[in-house]
Design an enzyme around this catalytic site. Structure first.
Site, PDB file in Angstrom:
ATOM      1  N   ASP A 128       0.848  -1.016   0.166  1.00  0.00           N
ATOM      2  CA  ASP A 128       0.006   0.023   0.010  1.00  0.00           C
ATOM      3  C   ASP A 128       0.873   1.270   0.053  1.00  0.00           C
ATOM      4  OD1 ASP A 128      -2.271   1.660   0.499  1.00  0.00           O
ATOM      5  OD2 ASP A 128      -1.500   1.846   2.514  1.00  0.00           O
ATOM      6  N   ASP A 160      -0.135   5.281   0.888  1.00  0.00           N
ATOM      7  CA  ASP A 160      -0.283   6.042   2.209  1.00  0.00           C
ATOM      8  C   ASP A 160      -0.461   5.312   3.411  1.00  0.00           C
ATOM      9  OD1 ASP A 160      -0.193   8.034   0.111  1.00  0.00           O
ATOM     10  OD2 ASP A 160      -2.555   8.167  -0.024  1.00  0.00           O
TER      11      ASP A 160
END
Length: 191
Positions: free
Chosen positions: A7, A9
């Site tokens: 991922d 953020d």
């Protein structure tokens, strides 16, 4: 092919409830760039799967997203690492797309692009939806206690809705160290 799906953020860079909207706001988490470089040096390919609903919400445009990723790539190169590809969902939550995590669309695209079955491929994120998307295609779930998951630090156990078998790491560097050490242990013959 050794592949890890990350991922963005809250996992690689500082997350914001106000959205990360510009290169100036894109700030790497401590040790994250080194973690990716460490994985690369151990032969791992790294791919990012990220929801970027700020595009669909009109908070930033493709030029800003590209500039954020250019900054990420430049800082990574300086740390001796690289990301092979970034897959992103540009849609707002109400668009009903198949690519917004927790839907598995981004992961399906990654499998198609690299021509591999994602069963057992480690995926790491800071939220339940990151892991749900990966588990839907057979990925091995890992959560880092940064970003949205920082609230779980010190609890000793994840909430029950997390996938069974989720590995927990303090941050991306701890994840990278775990992955590399596990691989080395598997290659070492038993005495």
């Amino acid at each position: 092919m050794k592949l890890a799906i990350l991922d963005r953020d809250g996992t690689i860079n500082v997350d914001s409830d106000e959205f990360v909207k510009s290169p100036d706001e894109w700030l790497p988490l401590p040790g994250a760039l080194e973690a990716i470089a460490k994985l690369n040096h151990a032969g791992w390919h790294v791919v990012v799967a990220t929801n970027q609903s700020g595009l669909g919400r009109g908070l930033f445009d493709m030029a800003a997203l590209n500039a954020m990723h250019a900054k990420m790539f430049k800082l990574l190169a300086a740390a001796g690492g690289k990301i092979d590809a970034v897959f992103f969902c540009p849609h707002a939550p109400d668009d009903g797309c198949h690519c917004r995590k927790p839907a598995p669309g981004l992961f399906e695209q990654i499998g198609e692009r690299f021509g591999i079955d994602l069963h057992g491929v480690p995926t790491v994120g800071d939220s339940l939806r990151d892991l749900q998307a990966g588990v839907a295609v057979g990925c091995e779930p890992h959560v880092v206690l940064t970003g949205k998951a920082a609230r779980f630090r010190g609890l000793g156990v994840l909430p029950a809705e997390f996938p069974v078998g989720t590995w927990v790491h303090q941050d991306l560097l701890a994840f990278a160290t775990f992955l590399i050490n596990r691989e080395l242990a598997a290659k070492t013959p038993a005495a």
